[in-house]
Write a protein that holds these residues in place. Structure first.
Motif, mmCIF file in Angstrom:
data_model
loop_
_atom_site.group_PDB
_atom_site.id
_atom_site.type_symbol
_atom_site.label_atom_id
_atom_site.label_comp_id
_atom_site.label_asym_id
_atom_site.label_seq_id
_atom_site.Cartn_x
_atom_site.Cartn_y
_atom_site.Cartn_z
ATOM 1 N N LEU A 136 0.852 -1.192 0.000
ATOM 2 C CA LEU A 136 0.000 0.000 0.000
ATOM 3 C C LEU A 136 0.890 1.245 0.000
ATOM 4 O O LEU A 136 1.659 1.453 0.936
ATOM 5 C CB LEU A 136 -0.905 -0.003 1.235
ATOM 6 N N PRO A 137 0.826 2.074 -1.053
ATOM 7 C CA PRO A 137 1.685 3.256 -1.105
ATOM 8 C C PRO A 137 1.481 4.173 0.105
ATOM 9 O O PRO A 137 0.378 4.248 0.660
ATOM 10 C CB PRO A 137 1.247 3.947 -2.402
ATOM 11 N N GLY A 138 2.551 4.859 0.508
ATOM 12 C CA GLY A 138 2.473 5.773 1.650
ATOM 13 C C GLY A 138 1.706 7.031 1.327
ATOM 14 O O GLY A 138 1.014 7.592 2.178
ATOM 15 N N VAL A 139 1.830 7.500 0.078
ATOM 16 C CA VAL A 139 1.094 8.686 -0.386
ATOM 17 C C VAL A 139 0.618 8.426 -1.811
ATOM 18 O O VAL A 139 1.344 7.840 -2.621
ATOM 19 C CB VAL A 139 1.971 9.968 -0.373
ATOM 20 N N VAL A 140 -0.604 8.877 -2.119
ATOM 21 C CA VAL A 140 -1.136 8.823 -3.484
ATOM 22 C C VAL A 140 -1.384 10.254 -3.955
ATOM 23 O O VAL A 140 -1.982 11.054 -3.232
ATOM 24 C CB VAL A 140 -2.469 8.043 -3.529
ATOM 25 N N ILE A 141 -0.897 10.575 -5.142
ATOM 26 C CA ILE A 141 -1.232 11.850 -5.777
ATOM 27 C C ILE A 141 -2.257 11.535 -6.861
ATOM 28 O O ILE A 141 -1.921 10.900 -7.870
ATOM 29 C CB ILE A 141 0.009 12.519 -6.419
ATOM 30 N N ALA A 142 -3.499 11.950 -6.654
ATOM 31 C CA ALA A 142 -4.570 11.679 -7.621
ATOM 32 C C ALA A 142 -4.939 12.994 -8.312
ATOM 33 O O ALA A 142 -5.815 13.728 -7.857
ATOM 34 C CB ALA A 142 -5.778 11.060 -6.919
ATOM 35 N N ASP A 143 -4.232 13.272 -9.396
ATOM 36 C CA ASP A 143 -4.402 14.526 -10.136
ATOM 37 C C ASP A 143 -5.166 14.228 -11.428
ATOM 38 O O ASP A 143 -4.615 13.632 -12.351
ATOM 39 C CB ASP A 143 -3.029 15.129 -10.446
ATOM 40 N N PRO A 144 -6.446 14.631 -11.508
ATOM 41 C CA PRO A 144 -7.252 14.259 -12.677
ATOM 42 C C PRO A 144 -6.723 14.823 -13.992
ATOM 43 O O PRO A 144 -7.016 14.288 -15.063
ATOM 44 C CB PRO A 144 -8.640 14.830 -12.347
ATOM 45 N N GLU A 145 -5.913 15.893 -13.912
ATOM 46 C CA GLU A 145 -5.356 16.449 -15.158
ATOM 47 C C GLU A 145 -4.452 15.447 -15.873
ATOM 48 O O GLU A 145 -4.295 15.514 -17.092
ATOM 49 C CB GLU A 145 -4.597 17.752 -14.858
ATOM 50 N N LEU A 146 -3.875 14.509 -15.115
ATOM 51 C CA LEU A 146 -3.006 13.501 -15.743
ATOM 52 C C LEU A 146 -3.801 12.529 -16.609
ATOM 53 O O LEU A 146 -3.233 11.824 -17.437
ATOM 54 C CB LEU A 146 -2.235 12.708 -14.677
ATOM 55 N N THR A 147 -5.121 12.471 -16.407
ATOM 56 C CA THR A 147 -5.945 11.511 -17.172
ATOM 57 C C THR A 147 -6.624 12.155 -18.383
ATOM 58 O O THR A 147 -7.277 11.465 -19.161
ATOM 59 C CB THR A 147 -7.036 10.878 -16.283
ATOM 60 N N VAL A 148 -6.455 13.464 -18.547
ATOM 61 C CA VAL A 148 -7.168 14.184 -19.611
ATOM 62 C C VAL A 148 -6.812 13.664 -21.005
ATOM 63 O O VAL A 148 -7.667 13.565 -21.880
ATOM 64 C CB VAL A 148 -6.910 15.713 -19.491
ATOM 65 N N GLY A 149 -5.555 13.295 -21.199
ATOM 66 C CA GLY A 149 -5.121 12.866 -22.535
ATOM 67 C C GLY A 149 -5.370 11.402 -22.848
ATOM 68 O O GLY A 149 -4.985 10.921 -23.917
ATOM 69 N N MET A 150 -6.037 10.684 -21.939
ATOM 70 C CA MET A 150 -6.291 9.260 -22.187
ATOM 71 C C MET A 150 -7.132 9.058 -23.442
ATOM 72 O O MET A 150 -8.164 9.700 -23.600
ATOM 73 C CB MET A 150 -7.065 8.650 -21.011
ATOM 74 N N PRO A 151 -6.722 8.140 -24.324
ATOM 75 C CA PRO A 151 -7.569 7.840 -25.486
ATOM 76 C C PRO A 151 -8.934 7.307 -25.035
ATOM 77 O O PRO A 151 -9.048 6.733 -23.952
ATOM 78 C CB PRO A 151 -6.791 6.735 -26.215
ATOM 79 N N LYS A 152 -9.938 7.504 -25.881
ATOM 80 C CA LYS A 152 -11.299 7.083 -25.530
ATOM 81 C C LYS A 152 -11.363 5.614 -25.128
ATOM 82 O O LYS A 152 -12.046 5.239 -24.185
ATOM 83 C CB LYS A 152 -12.245 7.320 -26.720
ATOM 84 N N MET A 153 -10.656 4.769 -25.892
ATOM 85 C CA MET A 153 -10.730 3.334 -25.608
ATOM 86 C C MET A 153 -10.193 3.013 -24.209
ATOM 87 O O MET A 153 -10.715 2.156 -23.510
ATOM 88 C CB MET A 153 -9.956 2.537 -26.657
ATOM 89 N N ILE A 154 -9.133 3.738 -23.807
ATOM 90 C CA ILE A 154 -8.541 3.503 -22.481
ATOM 91 C C ILE A 154 -9.455 4.072 -21.393
ATOM 92 O O ILE A 154 -9.626 3.470 -20.329
ATOM 93 C CB ILE A 154 -7.120 4.122 -22.392
ATOM 94 N N THR A 155 -10.069 5.223 -21.671
ATOM 95 C CA THR A 155 -11.050 5.779 -20.717
ATOM 96 C C THR A 155 -12.168 4.768 -20.482
ATOM 97 O O THR A 155 -12.566 4.501 -19.340
ATOM 98 C CB THR A 155 -11.634 7.098 -21.260
ATOM 99 N N ALA A 156 -12.667 4.172 -21.569
ATOM 100 C CA ALA A 156 -13.753 3.192 -21.471
ATOM 101 C C ALA A 156 -13.293 1.933 -20.744
ATOM 102 O O ALA A 156 -13.947 1.464 -19.803
ATOM 103 C CB ALA A 156 -14.259 2.836 -22.871
ATOM 104 N N GLY A 157 -12.143 1.387 -21.161
ATOM 105 C CA GLY A 157 -11.659 0.128 -20.589
ATOM 106 C C GLY A 157 -11.321 0.251 -19.112
ATOM 107 O O GLY A 157 -11.720 -0.591 -18.300
ATOM 108 N N THR A 158 -10.621 1.329 -18.748
ATOM 109 C CA THR A 158 -10.243 1.497 -17.339
ATOM 110 C C THR A 158 -11.477 1.807 -16.491
ATOM 111 O O THR A 158 -11.606 1.325 -15.372
ATOM 112 C CB THR A 158 -9.188 2.615 -17.173
ATOM 113 N N GLY A 159 -12.406 2.596 -17.049
ATOM 114 C CA GLY A 159 -13.634 2.898 -16.322
ATOM 115 C C GLY A 159 -14.473 1.653 -16.069
ATOM 116 O O GLY A 159 -15.051 1.476 -14.988
ATOM 117 N N MET A 160 -14.524 0.767 -17.060
ATOM 118 C CA MET A 160 -15.270 -0.483 -16.891
ATOM 119 C C MET A 160 -14.554 -1.425 -15.918
ATOM 120 O O MET A 160 -15.190 -2.253 -15.262
ATOM 121 C CB MET A 160 -15.488 -1.166 -18.244
#
Length: 381
Positions: free
Chosen positions: A175-199
């Protein structure tokens, strides 16, 4: 709506846009002076990765990266990562990326101080107690997708390159000691990856919610995780720059991984062997097998799913929920079945045997046997 939050459950999570700037502080808070950033080959040259390295370098923490990581990371990648870690004299890991970068980064930090082979720490019984816990390096996790939730997980999935079997390597200190969850890092995700990871996030929540084990905390988290996916995944898919949707999908991904401490089931025990043999995208494979698995488990989960449907604002109980899953898949461009995914049924016996061996199979609401699992596989074609 700008969502910013600091959570200490299940670990320290810095949630919000632009918070990648806090990466160096996160490393320093865990005592790192010379971290190694571990990611996958695809992400290594990207601007978000270089910007993260800039943050580390400007804070005097060096600029070291290891990216020799396959989409389904294996022990060969792991050995190369450990070598890079030791050769560079590093004292911690920034695990950066989707599931593959996060899983391998965590495993490098874990294995850097071990003398036994990685397979000795498979998630079986109390095998994790074999590890020298003093030898585990600190980890900061930075997810760049919203799916696996590996940033809040206590395990890594490593594929055995010889047997093509995915093994779950477990230790509480993964379990990581700290998580940085910055949604801007996910903005460039291709649609297929957005769909696959979301599912993938949705599958984690659905299977945890359906599993027969007793864990009311996970149950509640799984239910709200499904609601977030229902509300925000289509938005993130249709408009990748929708930061509110991206933020909520990052939350749903972390929630799925927290929830599945309660157990997973047939969706995962089918998709793990398919991914290991055919190198398919894990989340997309989960989405493909999800409806047949729902039907397979119906007798055991009908009432539970009807309660979930009501919470999600879906009418029609189990059937309404099932139809919702079909319509969500269609909206996200998920292949209708394994055949449409380009997979043939000629190795179904081998896949069935692997599915029965998969650790996820024990959490399925209906007991999986060779016979009914083969029939379920055939139903997925």
């Amino acid at each position: 709506m700008n969502i910013v939050a600091n959570w200490s459950y299940p670990t320290a999570i810095k949630m919000g846009r632009g918070r990648i700037k806090e990466l160096a502080d996160a490393c320093k808070s865990l005592g790192m002076k010379k971290p190694l950033l571990v990611t996958d080959r695809g992400l290594a040259p990207m601007q978000i990765t270089q910007a993260a390295l800039d943050v580390l370098e400007e804070a005097g923490l060096g600029r070291a990266i290891f990216a020799d990581v396959d989409p389904n990371p294996n022990e060969i990648n792991l050995e190369a990562g450990i070598k890079a870690y030791k050769d560079g004299g590093h004292d911690g890991v920034v695990a950066f990326g989707g599931g593959s970068g996060l899983d391998l980064g965590k495993c490098v930090a874990f294995m850097a101080g071990q003398t036994r082979p990685v397979w000795d720490f498979e998630d079986i019984g109390d095998w994790w107690t074999r590890a020298n816990s003093d030898g585990i390096a600190p980890i900061v996790a930075v997810p760049t997708t919203a799916g696996t939730g590996s940033e809040v997980g206590r395990a890594s999935v490593i594929t055995n390159s010889k047997t093509h079997v995915k093994k779950i390597i477990f230790h509480p200190k993964f379990l990581p000691g700290v998580v940085i969850a910055d949604p801007e890092l996910t903005v460039g995700m291709p649609k297929m990856i957005t769909a696959g990871t979301g599912m993938d996030a949705f599958a984690h929540c659905l299977e945890a919610y359906s599993s027969p084990f007793y864990h009311p905390m996970s149950q509640g988290i799984a239910l709200e995780g499904m609601r977030l996916v229902k509300e925000y995944l289509p938005r993130a898919y249709h408009d990748g720059t929708d930061i509110e949707a991206r933020t909520n999908m990052m939350s749903a991904a972390a929630m799925g991984a927290v929830a599945f401490q309660k157990g997973l089931g047939a969706i995962h025990s089918l998709s793990h062997p398919i991914g290991a043999v055919y190198n398919t995208h894990h989340g997309m494979t989960n989405a493909v097998v999800m409806p047949p698995v729902l039907k397979f488990n119906r007798s055991a989960i009908e009432e539970k799913i009807a309660r979930a449907a009501a919470y999600l604002g879906i009418s029609g109980g189990f059937d309404g929920f099932y139809d919702y899953v079909l319509s969500l898949r269609a909206e996200l461009g998920v292949p209708e079945n394994l055949t449409a995914m380009g997979i043939k049924s000629d190795r179904v016996d081998e896949l069935t045997a692997m599915a029965i061996e998969d650790p996820s199979c024990g959490g399925n609401p209906v007991k999986m046997t060779l016979e009914n699992t083969k029939a379920l596989f055939l139903d997925c074609f």
